[in-house]
Design an enzyme around this catalytic site. Structure first.
Site, PDB file in Angstrom:
ATOM      1  N   HIS A  76       0.932  -1.151  -0.089  1.00  0.00           N
ATOM      2  CA  HIS A  76      -0.158  -0.103  -0.050  1.00  0.00           C
ATOM      3  C   HIS A  76       0.861   1.225  -0.061  1.00  0.00           C
ATOM      4  CE1 HIS A  76      -3.074   2.817   1.030  1.00  0.00           C
ATOM      5  NE2 HIS A  76      -2.491   3.297   2.113  1.00  0.00           N
ATOM      6  N   ASP A 105       6.710  20.637 -27.066  1.00  0.00           N
ATOM      7  CA  ASP A 105       6.778  19.205 -26.309  1.00  0.00           C
ATOM      8  C   ASP A 105       7.769  19.402 -25.168  1.00  0.00           C
ATOM      9  OD1 ASP A 105       7.154  16.428 -25.817  1.00  0.00           O
ATOM     10  OD2 ASP A 105       6.587  15.926 -27.742  1.00  0.00           O
ATOM     11  N   TRP A 140       7.381   0.039   3.633  1.00  0.00           N
ATOM     12  CA  TRP A 140       7.696   0.690   2.643  1.00  0.00           C
ATOM     13  C   TRP A 140       9.287   1.579   2.827  1.00  0.00           C
ATOM     14  CZ3 TRP A 140       8.883   5.930   0.969  1.00  0.00           C
ATOM     15  CH2 TRP A 140       8.963   7.116   1.961  1.00  0.00           C
ATOM     16  N   SER A 170      13.506   5.781 -13.595  1.00  0.00           N
ATOM     17  CA  SER A 170      12.418   6.364 -14.046  1.00  0.00           C
ATOM     18  C   SER A 170      12.208   7.775 -13.599  1.00  0.00           C
ATOM     19  CB  SER A 170      11.234   5.503 -13.871  1.00  0.00           C
ATOM     20  OG  SER A 170      10.000   6.273 -14.359  1.00  0.00           O
ATOM     21  N   SER A 171      12.354   8.050 -12.508  1.00  0.00           N
ATOM     22  CA  SER A 171      11.808   9.508 -11.758  1.00  0.00           C
ATOM     23  C   SER A 171      12.772  10.512 -11.951  1.00  0.00           C
ATOM     24  CB  SER A 171      11.703   9.249 -10.178  1.00  0.00           C
ATOM     25  OG  SER A 171      10.850   8.343  -9.774  1.00  0.00           O
ATOM     26  N   HIS A 254      12.137  12.088   3.510  1.00  0.00           N
ATOM     27  CA  HIS A 254      11.424  13.183   3.934  1.00  0.00           C
ATOM     28  C   HIS A 254      11.394  14.281   2.779  1.00  0.00           C
ATOM     29  CE1 HIS A 254       8.735  15.148   6.517  1.00  0.00           C
ATOM     30  NE2 HIS A 254       9.283  16.331   6.083  1.00  0.00           N
ATOM     31  N   GLU A 256      11.101  13.217  -0.066  1.00  0.00           N
ATOM     32  CA  GLU A 256      10.065  12.682  -0.960  1.00  0.00           C
ATOM     33  C   GLU A 256       8.564  13.032  -0.504  1.00  0.00           C
ATOM     34  OE1 GLU A 256      10.188  10.389  -3.247  1.00  0.00           O
ATOM     35  OE2 GLU A 256       7.759  10.059  -3.359  1.00  0.00           O
ATOM     36  N   TYR A 258       7.698  16.026   0.135  1.00  0.00           N
ATOM     37  CA  TYR A 258       7.578  17.464  -0.488  1.00  0.00           C
ATOM     38  C   TYR A 258       7.436  17.200  -2.063  1.00  0.00           C
ATOM     39  CZ  TYR A 258       8.222  19.057   4.131  1.00  0.00           C
ATOM     40  OH  TYR A 258       8.221  19.186   5.427  1.00  0.00           O
ATOM     41  N   SER A 269      -2.223  26.345  -6.512  1.00  0.00           N
ATOM     42  CA  SER A 269      -2.110  27.797  -6.946  1.00  0.00           C
ATOM     43  C   SER A 269      -2.550  28.175  -8.345  1.00  0.00           C
ATOM     44  CB  SER A 269      -0.678  27.990  -6.722  1.00  0.00           C
ATOM     45  OG  SER A 269      -0.340  27.635  -5.615  1.00  0.00           O
ATOM     46  N   HIS A 303      13.829  13.796  12.052  1.00  0.00           N
ATOM     47  CA  HIS A 303      12.683  13.930  12.928  1.00  0.00           C
ATOM     48  C   HIS A 303      11.703  12.443  12.685  1.00  0.00           C
ATOM     49  CE1 HIS A 303      10.122  16.063   9.408  1.00  0.00           C
ATOM     50  NE2 HIS A 303      10.000  14.829   9.513  1.00  0.00           N
ATOM     51  N   HIS A 304      12.105  11.582  11.813  1.00  0.00           N
ATOM     52  CA  HIS A 304      11.527  10.250  11.499  1.00  0.00           C
ATOM     53  C   HIS A 304      12.424   9.415  12.604  1.00  0.00           C
ATOM     54  CE1 HIS A 304       9.079  10.832   7.961  1.00  0.00           C
ATOM     55  NE2 HIS A 304      10.048  12.083   7.743  1.00  0.00           N
ATOM     56  N   THR A 329       5.036  27.111   4.628  1.00  0.00           N
ATOM     57  CA  THR A 329       3.641  26.250   4.389  1.00  0.00           C
ATOM     58  C   THR A 329       2.595  27.223   4.658  1.00  0.00           C
ATOM     59  OG1 THR A 329       5.005  24.377   4.732  1.00  0.00           O
ATOM     60  CG2 THR A 329       2.619  23.931   4.573  1.00  0.00           C
ATOM     61  N   LYS A 332       1.944  29.756   2.171  1.00  0.00           N
ATOM     62  CA  LYS A 332       0.984  29.340   1.188  1.00  0.00           C
ATOM     63  C   LYS A 332      -0.387  29.474   1.539  1.00  0.00           C
ATOM     64  CE  LYS A 332       4.317  26.176  -1.327  1.00  0.00           C
ATOM     65  NZ  LYS A 332       4.419  26.882  -2.437  1.00  0.00           N
ATOM     66  N   ARG A 451       1.364   1.393  14.948  1.00  0.00           N
ATOM     67  CA  ARG A 451       1.333   1.069  13.495  1.00  0.00           C
ATOM     68  C   ARG A 451       1.576  -0.268  13.257  1.00  0.00           C
ATOM     69  NH1 ARG A 451       4.683   5.360  10.444  1.00  0.00           N
ATOM     70  NH2 ARG A 451       3.529   4.376   8.289  1.00  0.00           N
TER      71      ARG A 451
END
Lengths: 547, 341
Positions: A76, A105, A140, A170-171, A254, A256, A258, A269, A303-304, A329, A332, A451
């Site tokens: 998941h 293009d 994950w 790919s990314s 982390h 990731e 964002y 926006s 912080h993780h 943040t 925004k 969890r």
């Protein structure tokens, strides 16, 4: 600018039929391939989540066994992050960004095709693990040493680590393409300072990917060496260190977050100003807040790891940086509300999803600050509180943003409008179902529920919140089905959209709907941030910002 | 600006009800059920975190309500009306933008201050702390008392009022030590030594659970902390330091012989007997524990027999294999283990 993008390379297999889609290098078709494929993976991810919530609806339920449950949450998370949100936002970027920039293009059309096909193959490779009864089961985040050969002897983790490596390639291919396209292929007159905000966030995201993925590649390579060649990088008894994985993984993990949320913020926006009938309030602040988030995003990873016994000074540092990131943040949020203030707000489906995004993101952002508070995090980390928090950001944020974008750009992609009534039904089902499913999770975390447990004993007070959470799932599923129905009906019978159904301001709405393969017969020249507004109001165009 | 002042209170009242109701629900759930609630602290350490949590909550609540109300008000007030003119095209206002960039910064400075205060308090480990060592295994907890020179499993006893420093590590994968009412999480990482410090304020039994995903049985890796009165604790230590009791009934005696002559001793220790295994939990005083299987089942003869007969059926994935024992053998072994008070 001297280098003009020519028309897309001639399609070798024509413009119709299956073969033309298999061989296409048109950014719009590749965009649609990304969107359709990632949406299919979204449906798989929703199915996995539904099974998990069903399993947890009652204590000691037997819908899934522990091995199956562990595979479900691993796949998941992996699916929603790597196979749905990232490629979905890449797909929207692929379709929209060249049009927004007035380009014909992407800069590297064939690399673009390569990125898509590699993404599809990596996804199929990851899911082929189910055929071998070896679906990844390490989470994950795949913490070592549990994912080392000694504790995960099967092929499960091999599938994961290889699949993720391929997805990284790919990314990175897609990101290189975005960076070059955005920096080099903007229409004449479109300075960075006049670029649409979605293009800004896609650019920042592409840089985030280019700098964050090497850390994942390094972490995964060491894990592959440990697993395949018997090296001991992560083995404590041999002098390796399990924490090395966590540092490398979260130094990617982390940013990731964002990578997933910034493009969605870009979509918001675009939508908010158009449906408020006003320019984006504080363009400079909104653009640079993305850049600030990206920079800060690289110095918050630990912080993780507040429960891993890092020195107090290190924890204090990461608490500080994690809190600072709340500032851009918040900027925004305030700028979006200020954009709406005094406007003429049209509450059509794209705008409903944008408002839903803002409403839910406020909550997710504030619980985000709470987990930066180190001692509080010691209590809530690895509990359902954190699961609740990041679903408010990634589902309430990124997924609502995605649906807003799909409703917004569907007419451009297909030439037809989606049903507004079904759009509203979808929105409210999703909004109610989402809150019902994810709000009780915060409570469960504070009540001591960790969890990643496949079940729990009765009499812990966890039954009712879990049941409520499970009851939200049918709303979410129904909402997704309503969307699919809306798409399938509107594709054939939707009202014709015309070039510019929303009275929008950016260049993609100048092209026909759907745009011709070469996008623009004549590349437009841009004088401000809202080229279409200037065209519609030749008497009072925007004051051109400094170039 | 138009009538913001009059609309605000009308909107605010129903909105304020939501968190109040949520809090009531939380209190109801907490009051009548046995949750290991982080907000029901039983140690000064967990207490300071709970205070911090409420501080955060009451800072966040008005901010949250204000911003959501502002959003809602803006949407409702400025929604499109027929015949409305094009709104003024305002591109920004540098001064208010700087203001709302700085304002959250000020609030966050306050949050950071209370964060650091609480961190300093919780991390403090007085030198006179009692030391307990807990080692994570898949999927149970080895508990050592260096001062008393004995080992037990899955049930930790501490004296009320005494600061305890729990030294934490793991023998296999990463686990996490968590007793919400006494202590926040501290990870147990192979090759690392971490510490949890707490002082239980009240006599009681507190539920703990592994909080880092560690494999198939992660869900069933629980433990208990008993905060005993000093005399009860001393008696418990006294008992734990003794070698295993000699069985008194015939069944238990036969069980002892079976135990000593079978595969059991390869993994388990019973002090005072030839059983010296170190893979599974120390069973020297297993009969005196309240639960088996890492706080999975109450410690009754029937449950112990069920476990011995097929551990994989009771807790699939744990390290103990099905030994395919006859049921009379199982019963005798259970009788022996239950006699190890």
């Amino acid at each position: 600018m001297s280098s003009r993008s020519e028309a897309a390379p001639a399609e070798p297999w024509g413009s119709e039929g299956l073969l033309s889609w298999l061989t296409t290098t048109d950014h719009k078709r590749i965009g649609i391939l990304y969107i359709v494929t990632s949406f299919a993976f979204f449906l798989v991810g929703v199915t996995e989540a539904s099974l998990m919530r069903w399993q947890l609806a009652q204590p000691q339920n037997a819908v899934l066994g522990p091995e199956q449950y562990n595979q479900m949450f691993t796949m998941h998370g992996t699916t929603m992050i790597f196979l749905f949100l990232m490629p979905m936002l890449t797909g929207l970027g692929n379709y929209v960004v060249p049009l927004m920039l007035g380009a014909r293009d992407m800069a590297f059309p064939r690399l673009n095709g390569f990125g898509y096909w590699l993404f599809l193959l990596s996804g199929l490779f990851l899911y082929s693990s189910f055929l071998f009864s070896a679906a990844p089961d390490g989470g994950w985040f795949a913490y070592v040493p549990m994912t080392d050969r000694a504790y995960s002897p099967g092929r499960n983790i091999d599938f994961w680590v290889l699949g993720v490596q391929l997805l990284g390639v790919s990314s990175i291919a897609a990101s290189v393409n975005f960076v070059v396209t955005i920096l080099r292929l903007r229409a004449p007159g479109m300075t960075m300072n006049r670029m649409p905000m979605f293009a800004w966030t896609v650019l920042v995201t592409a840089f985030l990917i280019l700098f964050a993925f090497p850390s994942l590649t390094a972490a995964a390579s060491l894990l592959m060496l440990d697993r395949f060649l018997g090296t001991l990088f992560y083995s404590a008894p041999a002098g390796g260190d399990p924490l090395l994985w966590q540092h490398l993984f979260w130094a990617f993990g982390h940013p990731e977050v964002y990578i997933l949320i910034l493009p969605a913020m870009g979509i918001i926006s675009e939508i908010v100003p158009v449906f408020s009938g006003k320019p984006l309030f504080g363009y400079i602040f909104v653009a640079w807040s993305s850049v600030a988030i990206a920079f800060l995003g690289f110095i918050v990873w630990a912080h993780h790891m507040f429960a891993t016994g890092l020195p107090a000074a290190v924890q204090a540092f990461f608490a500080l940086t994690s809190m600072i990131i709340a500032v851009p943040t918040a900027v925004k949020i305030f700028n979006w509300i200020a954009t709406m203030w005094g406007g003429r707000i049209r509450l059509q489906p794209p705008m409903m999803f944008a408002i839903g995004f803002i409403a839910l993101f406020i909550f997710g952002g504030m619980t985000g600050i709470s987990v930066a508070v180190v001692p509080f995090d010691w209590q809530v980390t690895d509990t359902y509180y954190v699961v609740g928090h990041f679903h408010y950001v990634l589902f309430g944020g990124a997924v609502f943003g995605m649906f807003g974008g799909l409703h917004y750009w569907f007419p451009k992609m297909t030439g037809r409008l989606l049903s507004e009534r079904l759009g509203h039904v979808q929105f409210w089902l999703l909004f109610i179902g989402f809150n019902l499913t994810f709000m009780p999770l915060h409570l469960l975390g504070l009540m001591g529920m960790p969890r990643r447990i496949f079940t729990y004993l009765p009499n812990l007070g966890w039954d009712i919140p879990n049941l409520v959470s499970a009851l939200g799932v049918p709303f979410i599923v129904l909402s997704v089905l309503v969307f699919l129905y809306n798409v399938s009906v509107s594709l054939r019978r939707g009202a014709l959209a015309g070039n510019d159904p929303w009275n929008a301001v950016t260049l993609e709405w100048l092209a026909s709907s759907p745009p011709a393969p070469y996008n623009f017969a004549e590349i437009p020249t841009v004088r401000g941030r809202r080229p279409l507004y200037d065209l519609k109001h030749p008497d009072r165009p925007d004051a051109a910002p400094r170039a | 600006m138009p009538s913001g002042k009059t609309v605000w209170p009308r909107l605010a009242r129903p909105i304020m009800l939501v968190p109040a109701l949520a809090l009531l629900a939380l209190a109801a759930l907490a009051g009548c059920q046995g949750s290991p609630l982080a907000l029901n602290p039983q140690s000064p350490q967990a207490g300071s975190i709970s205070t911090l949590a409420w501080t955060l909550f009451f800072i966040a609540l008005p901010v949250f309500l204000l911003v959501e109300a502002l959003l809602l008000f803006t949407v409702l007030r400025f929604r499109n009306r027929r015949g409305a003119e094009e709104p003024p095209q305002i591109e920004g206002n540098r001064r208010v933008e700087i203001l709302w960039t700085a304002a959250p910064g000020v609030v966050l400075l306050i949050v950071l201050w209370v964060t650091f205060q609480t961190m300093a308090f919780v991390l403090e480990s007085p030198p006179e702390s009692m030391q307990v060592q807990v080692i994570g295994h898949r999927y149970w907890w080895e508990v050592k008392y260096p001062s008393g020179n004995f080992t037990t499993a899955n049930e930790i006893h501490v004296p009320v009022g005494q600061t305890v420093r729990v030294d934490l590590t793991s023998i296999d994968v990463i686990h996490s030590f968590w007793v919400p009412e006494l202590s926040g999480k501290v990870d147990m990482i192979p090759g690392h030594q971490n510490h949890a410090v707490f002082r239980a304020l009240n006599v009681g039994t507190y539920r703990g659970q592994c909080a880092e995903y560690c494999g198939v049985d992660h869900a069933y890796m629980g433990f208990l902390v008993f905060a005993d009165s000093p005399t009860t604790f001393a008696a418990w230590v006294q008992n734990e330091q003794q070698p295993a009791a000699q069985p008194t009934t015939a069944a238990a005696r036969q069980g002892q012989e079976l135990f000593a002559s079978s595969a059991c001793i390869g993994c388990h220790t019973v002090v005072g007997t030839p059983a010296r295994g170190v893979i599974g939990p120390d069973l020297t005083h297993v009969g005196s524990r309240t639960t088996i299987g890492a706080n999975l089942l109450p410690n009754t003869p029937a449950n112990v027999a069920r476990w011995i007969a097929d551990p994989q059926q009771v807790k699939p994935g744990n390290a103990m294999p099905n030994l395919h024992l006859r049921s009379d053998v199982v019963d005798k072994l259970a009788a022996y283990l239950e006699s190890l008070k």
